[in-house]
Design a protein around this motif. Structure first.
Motif, PDB file in Angstrom:
ATOM      1  N   ALA A  80       0.852  -1.191   0.000  1.00 43.68           N
ATOM      2  CA  ALA A  80       0.000   0.000   0.000  1.00 43.68           C
ATOM      3  C   ALA A  80       0.886   1.239   0.000  1.00 43.68           C
ATOM      4  CB  ALA A  80      -0.919  -0.002   1.219  1.00 43.68           C
ATOM      5  N   LEU A  81       0.246   2.395  -0.145  1.00 47.06           N
ATOM      6  CA  LEU A  81       0.937   3.677  -0.052  1.00 47.06           C
ATOM      7  C   LEU A  81       0.361   4.450   1.121  1.00 47.06           C
ATOM      8  CD1 LEU A  81       1.186   4.843  -3.788  1.00 47.06           C
ATOM      9  CD2 LEU A  81       3.040   4.009  -2.335  1.00 47.06           C
ATOM     10  N   LEU A  82       1.230   4.894   2.012  1.00 50.59           N
ATOM     11  CA  LEU A  82       0.824   5.711   3.148  1.00 50.59           C
ATOM     12  C   LEU A  82       0.834   7.168   2.716  1.00 50.59           C
ATOM     13  CD1 LEU A  82       0.192   6.115   6.168  1.00 50.59           C
ATOM     14  CD2 LEU A  82       2.663   6.130   6.588  1.00 50.59           C
ATOM     15  N   LEU A  83      -0.328   7.813   2.756  1.00 54.63           N
ATOM     16  CA  LEU A  83      -0.474   9.199   2.308  1.00 54.63           C
ATOM     17  C   LEU A  83      -0.418  10.136   3.508  1.00 54.63           C
ATOM     18  CD1 LEU A  83      -1.098  11.371   0.181  1.00 54.63           C
ATOM     19  CD2 LEU A  83      -3.529  10.874   0.514  1.00 54.63           C
ATOM     20  N   ARG A  84       0.541  11.062   3.477  1.00 54.26           N
ATOM     21  CA  ARG A  84       0.668  12.076   4.525  1.00 54.26           C
ATOM     22  C   ARG A  84       0.635  13.455   3.877  1.00 54.26           C
ATOM     23  NH1 ARG A  84       5.686   9.886   8.145  1.00 54.26           N
ATOM     24  NH2 ARG A  84       6.820  10.627   6.314  1.00 54.26           N
ATOM     25  N   ILE A  85       0.145  14.448   4.637  1.00 53.89           N
ATOM     26  CA  ILE A  85       0.041  15.828   4.158  1.00 53.89           C
ATOM     27  C   ILE A  85       0.976  16.693   4.988  1.00 53.89           C
ATOM     28  CG2 ILE A  85      -1.502  17.750   3.667  1.00 53.89           C
ATOM     29  CD1 ILE A  85      -2.203  15.244   2.140  1.00 53.89           C
TER      30      ILE A  85
ATOM     31  N   ARG B 174       3.804  10.187  -0.257  1.00 54.44           N
ATOM     32  CA  ARG B 174       3.333   8.807  -0.365  1.00 54.44           C
ATOM     33  C   ARG B 174       4.499   7.860  -0.095  1.00 54.44           C
ATOM     34  NH1 ARG B 174       0.153  11.650  -3.972  1.00 54.44           N
ATOM     35  NH2 ARG B 174      -2.073  11.109  -3.933  1.00 54.44           N
ATOM     36  N   LEU B 175       4.392   7.095   0.976  1.00 53.24           N
ATOM     37  CA  LEU B 175       5.437   6.167   1.362  1.00 53.24           C
ATOM     38  C   LEU B 175       4.954   4.738   1.129  1.00 53.24           C
ATOM     39  CD1 LEU B 175       6.588   7.714   4.763  1.00 53.24           C
ATOM     40  CD2 LEU B 175       7.522   8.128   2.482  1.00 53.24           C
TER      41      LEU B 175
ATOM     42  N   GLY C  10      -4.869  -8.609  11.126  1.00 52.76           N
ATOM     43  CA  GLY C  10      -5.800  -9.178  12.084  1.00 52.76           C
ATOM     44  C   GLY C  10      -7.228  -8.803  11.747  1.00 52.76           C
ATOM     45  N   TYR C  11      -8.140  -9.175  12.633  1.00 54.40           N
ATOM     46  CA  TYR C  11      -9.558  -8.920  12.382  1.00 54.40           C
ATOM     47  C   TYR C  11      -9.880  -7.426  12.403  1.00 54.40           C
ATOM     48  CZ  TYR C  11     -14.631  -9.191  12.831  1.00 54.40           C
ATOM     49  OH  TYR C  11     -15.974  -9.039  12.633  1.00 54.40           O
ATOM     50  N   LEU C  12      -9.248  -6.669  13.320  1.00 55.56           N
ATOM     51  CA  LEU C  12      -9.535  -5.248  13.486  1.00 55.56           C
ATOM     52  C   LEU C  12      -8.454  -4.339  12.925  1.00 55.56           C
ATOM     53  CD1 LEU C  12     -10.853  -5.271  17.168  1.00 55.56           C
ATOM     54  CD2 LEU C  12     -12.191  -5.431  15.061  1.00 55.56           C
ATOM     55  N   SER C  13      -7.226  -4.859  12.782  1.00 57.48           N
ATOM     56  CA  SER C  13      -6.108  -4.000  12.428  1.00 57.48           C
ATOM     57  C   SER C  13      -5.067  -4.781  11.643  1.00 57.48           C
ATOM     58  CB  SER C  13      -5.475  -3.406  13.699  1.00 57.48           C
ATOM     59  OG  SER C  13      -4.973  -4.433  14.526  1.00 57.48           O
ATOM     60  N   PHE C  14      -4.072  -4.052  11.142  1.00 61.33           N
ATOM     61  CA  PHE C  14      -2.906  -4.672  10.531  1.00 61.33           C
ATOM     62  C   PHE C  14      -1.693  -3.794  10.807  1.00 61.33           C
ATOM     63  CE2 PHE C  14      -4.581  -1.964   7.088  1.00 61.33           C
ATOM     64  CZ  PHE C  14      -3.441  -1.289   6.677  1.00 61.33           C
ATOM     65  N   THR C  15      -0.518  -4.382  10.660  1.00 68.57           N
ATOM     66  CA  THR C  15       0.726  -3.643  10.815  1.00 68.57           C
ATOM     67  C   THR C  15       1.274  -3.309   9.442  1.00 68.57           C
ATOM     68  OG1 THR C  15       1.241  -4.750  12.895  1.00 68.57           O
ATOM     69  CG2 THR C  15       3.071  -3.695  11.744  1.00 68.57           C
ATOM     70  N   GLY C  16       1.687  -2.060   9.260  1.00 67.57           N
ATOM     71  CA  GLY C  16       2.305  -1.629   8.012  1.00 67.57           C
ATOM     72  C   GLY C  16       3.756  -1.273   8.246  1.00 67.57           C
ATOM     73  N   GLU C  17       4.633  -1.830   7.442  1.00 75.35           N
ATOM     74  CA  GLU C  17       6.062  -1.576   7.570  1.00 75.35           C
ATOM     75  C   GLU C  17       6.567  -0.820   6.354  1.00 75.35           C
ATOM     76  OE1 GLU C  17       9.581  -4.373   9.069  1.00 75.35           O
ATOM     77  OE2 GLU C  17       8.960  -4.876   7.024  1.00 75.35           O
ATOM     78  N   ILE C  18       7.357   0.232   6.587  1.00 70.12           N
ATOM     79  CA  ILE C  18       7.895   1.023   5.484  1.00 70.12           C
ATOM     80  C   ILE C  18       8.751   0.131   4.586  1.00 70.12           C
ATOM     81  CG2 ILE C  18       9.411   2.942   4.878  1.00 70.12           C
ATOM     82  CD1 ILE C  18       6.772   3.848   5.969  1.00 70.12           C
ATOM     83  N   ALA C  19       8.457   0.148   3.309  1.00 69.00           N
ATOM     84  CA  ALA C  19       9.171  -0.715   2.371  1.00 69.00           C
ATOM     85  C   ALA C  19      10.545  -0.166   2.019  1.00 69.00           C
ATOM     86  CB  ALA C  19       8.336  -0.907   1.101  1.00 69.00           C
ATOM     87  N   ASP C  20      10.686   1.152   2.025  1.00 67.82           N
ATOM     88  CA  ASP C  20      11.960   1.788   1.700  1.00 67.82           C
ATOM     89  C   ASP C  20      12.718   2.049   2.991  1.00 67.82           C
ATOM     90  OD1 ASP C  20      14.088   3.350   0.913  1.00 67.82           O
ATOM     91  OD2 ASP C  20      12.922   4.623  -0.430  1.00 67.82           O
ATOM     92  N   GLY C  21      13.889   1.442   3.152  1.00 70.45           N
ATOM     93  CA  GLY C  21      14.647   1.585   4.384  1.00 70.45           C
ATOM     94  C   GLY C  21      15.091   3.001   4.685  1.00 70.45           C
ATOM     95  N   GLY C  22      15.054   3.900   3.709  1.00 73.66           N
ATOM     96  CA  GLY C  22      15.489   5.270   3.940  1.00 73.66           C
ATOM     97  C   GLY C  22      14.433   6.152   4.556  1.00 73.66           C
ATOM     98  N   ASP C  23      13.172   5.684   4.598  1.00 80.99           N
ATOM     99  CA  ASP C  23      12.085   6.478   5.143  1.00 80.99           C
ATOM    100  C   ASP C  23      11.708   5.976   6.530  1.00 80.99           C
ATOM    101  OD1 ASP C  23      11.607   8.271   2.965  1.00 80.99           O
ATOM    102  OD2 ASP C  23      10.743   6.592   1.856  1.00 80.99           O
TER     103      ASP C  23
END
Length: 314
Positions: A81-86, A94-95, A103-116
């Protein structure tokens, strides 16, 4: 931000909304800000709140719908996915993130680019799969990842609340031709500023009544007014005042006018300087037809938060 039953709402984490009943909402560029009234109807442990926009300044930008949060076959199993920040300047960042531990209620997102990294203030930012939101950032225990509330969980809770209770908290929008204030000068239907107030009680609308508009500028401040009336108004003078203590006083100011219906073709009209004691007055000029008036504050006499008191168009 989404439209539902004729009103504009904002979904956000409860901890981001904070303890005050009002929050300031600012869009991506071109930046427009306005106030919203917060409600926290959900049970303890659900970091979710909903806010309803108080006025109509953002109505044209409020085009999404609550149904956009409902999953599709593609988004339900999205691995990236892309994380959109303003940014404060309204720029979109977009990261790329990898979806982990769904999980049922949530998920963990990890930055794909190690520099961010997941920066401070990311709470409330949404992750998108294509054009579809799949989750809202809630917390982060590591610079490289964040916990996201799943979009369908947000949709279920907001949908039920708005269906059952939303009508009680709807804020009436001003009628199309009813001015906010007509006691001095020409009637003004709407005031929009590109620089959000430092606190909700210092909103741009204060320029048309009691109180101050206070903002911490990151560039030039634009204040746009939609004049009342069915057609263009003959504008011949603009006056702006600022408090003389506690805030920076604007210096160079330019004024633009637009006679069109949409306010997308501003033309330069005049410019000048606010005096160090907080007074700007174009003086009587040859009348020019306008539906919209825009003041661009290009500089200030000193550094710090800029404060403004009253604004009159004649």
């Amino acid at each position: 931000m989404f439209n539902h039953a004729g009103n504009c709402y904002v979904a956000l984490p409860a901890h981001v909304a904070g303890p005050l009943p009002k929050v300031t909402v600012a869009t991506a560029a071109p930046v427009v800000s306005d106030q919203a009234t917060v409600q926290k109807p959900f049970w303890e442990g659900v970091d979710l709140a909903v806010a309803v926009m108080d006025r109509g300044a953002l109505s044209e930008r409020c085009t999404a719908s609550l149904s956009d949060l409902e999953p599709t076959r593609r988004t339900r199993g999205a691995a990236e996915a892309l994380l959109l920040r303003i940014t404060p300047l309204g720029e979109e960042e977009r990261l790329p993130v990898r979806v982990l531990e769904r999980g049922y209620l949530s998920f963990t997102g990890e930055i794909a680019d190690g520099g961010d990294v997941i920066g401070q203030g990311t709470s409330g930012a949404f992750a998108f799969s294509g054009a579809r939101p799949i989750g809202m950032a809630i917390t982060s225990d590591d610079p490289s990842r964040a916990l996201f509330m799943r979009a369908e969980e947000i949709a279920i809770n907001l949908g039920r609340y708005l269906s059952d209770q939303g009508n009680a908290f709807r804020v009436a929008q001003p009628a199309a031709n009813v001015p906010i204030r007509a006691s001095e000068g020409l009637p003004i239907r709407q005031v929009i500023a590109n620089s959000p107030p430092t606190l909700p009680q210092f909103a741009p609308e204060n320029l048309l009544g009691d109180g101050f508009y206070v903002t911490r500028p990151s560039g030039m401040i634009e204040i746009t007014l939609r004049l009342g009336g069915a057609g263009p108004n003959a504008v011949h003078r603009v006056r702006l005042t600022a408090p003389t203590e506690g805030y920076a006083i604007p210096r160079a100011i330019a004024v633009y006018l637009d006679a069109g219906e949409d306010g997308d073709r501003f033309r330069f009209w005049t410019q000048g300087q606010m005096t160090p004691d907080g007074a700007f007055d174009t003086g009587p000029l040859a009348p020019r037809n306008a539906r919209w008036v825009r003041l661009v504050l290009r500089s200030a006499w000193s550094e710090g938060d800029v404060g403004l008191d009253s604004l009159t168009v004649e």
